[in-house]
Design a protein around this motif. Structure first.
Motif, PDB file in Angstrom:
ATOM      1  N   MET A  47      -2.022  29.610 -25.194  1.00 38.95           N
ATOM      2  CA  MET A  47      -2.062  28.418 -24.345  1.00 38.95           C
ATOM      3  C   MET A  47      -1.397  27.252 -25.061  1.00 38.95           C
ATOM      4  O   MET A  47      -1.540  27.083 -26.273  1.00 38.95           O
ATOM      5  N   ASN A  48      -0.664  26.438 -24.300  1.00 42.63           N
ATOM      6  CA  ASN A  48      -0.045  25.240 -24.834  1.00 42.63           C
ATOM      7  C   ASN A  48      -1.108  24.317 -25.426  1.00 42.63           C
ATOM      8  O   ASN A  48      -2.136  24.049 -24.811  1.00 42.63           O
ATOM      9  N   GLU A  49      -0.859  23.819 -26.648  1.00 46.55           N
ATOM     10  CA  GLU A  49      -1.863  23.018 -27.340  1.00 46.55           C
ATOM     11  C   GLU A  49      -2.147  21.700 -26.625  1.00 46.55           C
ATOM     12  O   GLU A  49      -3.292  21.233 -26.606  1.00 46.55           O
ATOM     13  N   LEU A  50      -1.122  21.091 -26.036  1.00 48.01           N
ATOM     14  CA  LEU A  50      -1.343  19.844 -25.295  1.00 48.01           C
ATOM     15  C   LEU A  50      -2.209  20.093 -24.066  1.00 48.01           C
ATOM     16  O   LEU A  50      -3.089  19.287 -23.738  1.00 48.01           O
ATOM     17  N   LYS A  51      -1.967  21.215 -23.384  1.00 46.61           N
ATOM     18  CA  LYS A  51      -2.786  21.563 -22.217  1.00 46.61           C
ATOM     19  C   LYS A  51      -4.228  21.831 -22.643  1.00 46.61           C
ATOM     20  O   LYS A  51      -5.178  21.388 -21.972  1.00 46.61           O
ATOM     21  N   LEU A  52      -4.409  22.530 -23.750  1.00 47.17           N
ATOM     22  CA  LEU A  52      -5.752  22.813 -24.228  1.00 47.17           C
ATOM     23  C   LEU A  52      -6.468  21.521 -24.605  1.00 47.17           C
ATOM     24  O   LEU A  52      -7.653  21.339 -24.279  1.00 47.17           O
ATOM     25  N   ARG A  53      -5.769  20.615 -25.259  1.00 49.16           N
ATOM     26  CA  ARG A  53      -6.374  19.328 -25.622  1.00 49.16           C
ATOM     27  C   ARG A  53      -6.798  18.554 -24.373  1.00 49.16           C
ATOM     28  O   ARG A  53      -7.897  17.989 -24.315  1.00 49.16           O
ATOM     29  N   ASP A  54      -5.925  18.525 -23.364  1.00 55.65           N
ATOM     30  CA  ASP A  54      -6.256  17.824 -22.117  1.00 55.65           C
ATOM     31  C   ASP A  54      -7.466  18.457 -21.436  1.00 55.65           C
ATOM     32  O   ASP A  54      -8.335  17.754 -20.903  1.00 55.65           O
ATOM     33  N   ASP A  55      -7.554  19.787 -21.463  1.00 58.54           N
ATOM     34  CA  ASP A  55      -8.693  20.475 -20.851  1.00 58.54           C
ATOM     35  C   ASP A  55      -9.995  20.119 -21.567  1.00 58.54           C
ATOM     36  O   ASP A  55     -11.041  19.922 -20.929  1.00 58.54           O
ATOM     37  N   ILE A  56      -9.933  20.024 -22.880  1.00 59.75           N
ATOM     38  CA  ILE A  56     -11.132  19.664 -23.648  1.00 59.75           C
ATOM     39  C   ILE A  56     -11.547  18.230 -23.353  1.00 59.75           C
ATOM     40  O   ILE A  56     -12.735  17.935 -23.159  1.00 59.75           O
TER      41      ILE A  56
END
Length: 217
Positions: free
Chosen positions: A1-10
């Motif tokens: 998973m894209n790290e920016l997407k994962l950060r936004d999800d968190i």
């Protein structure tokens, strides 16, 4: 998973969690390992923030650097906190309160003593963690099972196969001295990892579970 997407999800999950004031929590992601930083007003909020991050798909590990701030402004004395913790434990029907000792220093609660099951150790910590004034908990309660350990490996493997959340075929169970359990292999999520650990701890006679399961989703 894209790290920016994962950060936004968190960040979205933290904002969605009603217990947590996410305004002062920072999130960094590196190779699916999450670092939470910043500060919250209580230990319960700190734990809720970690739990919220853990729920997000794609998280493989969490480094918790959140601090409990605002402690000095509304400090509960250590003596009062000890009394509250002891009372809380006495009200918990699954915890043998007479077997647990509580010490407090500067808001850090240390639990010691001996119980028969891991769920009793966990319940004692859960009861104390929501008390006002708690900055951290050190759970040094030991597990001394009253039940005789027999065929622990077989019982754990059977429990893993029964569990709907666990892909038992990817988990290896090793048992030493019929009481020290090692879990190795791969799982798809935090929920599966937690479920496997609970299955291992539920076997009669288990004193210790070492979880080396790796999340690969």
């Amino acid at each position: 998973m894209n790290e920016l997407k994962l950060r936004d999800d968190i960040l979205d999950e933290l904002a969605y969690e009603p217990i947590v004031d996410a305004a002062h929590i920072g999130v960094a992601v590196d190779q699916n390992v999450v670092t939470l930083s910043g500060h919250v007003s209580s230990y319960a909020q700190k734990l809720a923030a970690v739990a919220a991050a853990r729920r997000v798909s794609g998280v493989h590990g969490i480094a918790d650097e959140i601090e409990v701030a605002g402690f000095e402004q509304a400090r509960t004395s250590d003596s009062d906190l000890v009394k509250r913790a002891v009372n809380m434990l006495s009200w918990d029907s699954v915890v043998p309160a007479e077997a647990i000792q509580v010490t407090v220093h500067n808001g850090i609660v240390t639990l010691t003593g001996k119980v028969n099951w891991q769920y009793q150790k966990s319940s004692a910590e859960r009861g104390v963690r929501r008390l006002a004034g708690v900055r951290a908990i050190i759970n040094n309660i030991e597990i001394e099972p009253h039940a005789k350990a027999e065929n622990v490996k077989g019982k754990i493997e059977a429990a893993l196969k029964r569990h709907a959340e666990v892909e038992a075929g990817d988990i290896r169970v090793t048992v030493r001295d019929n009481s020290d359990v090692l879990l190795e292999g791969i799982v798809q999520s935090w929920n599966e990892k937690v479920a496997a650990g609970k299955a291992a701890w539920s076997a009669p006679g288990v004193k210790n579970v070492r979880d080396r399961l790796v999340i690969v989703s």
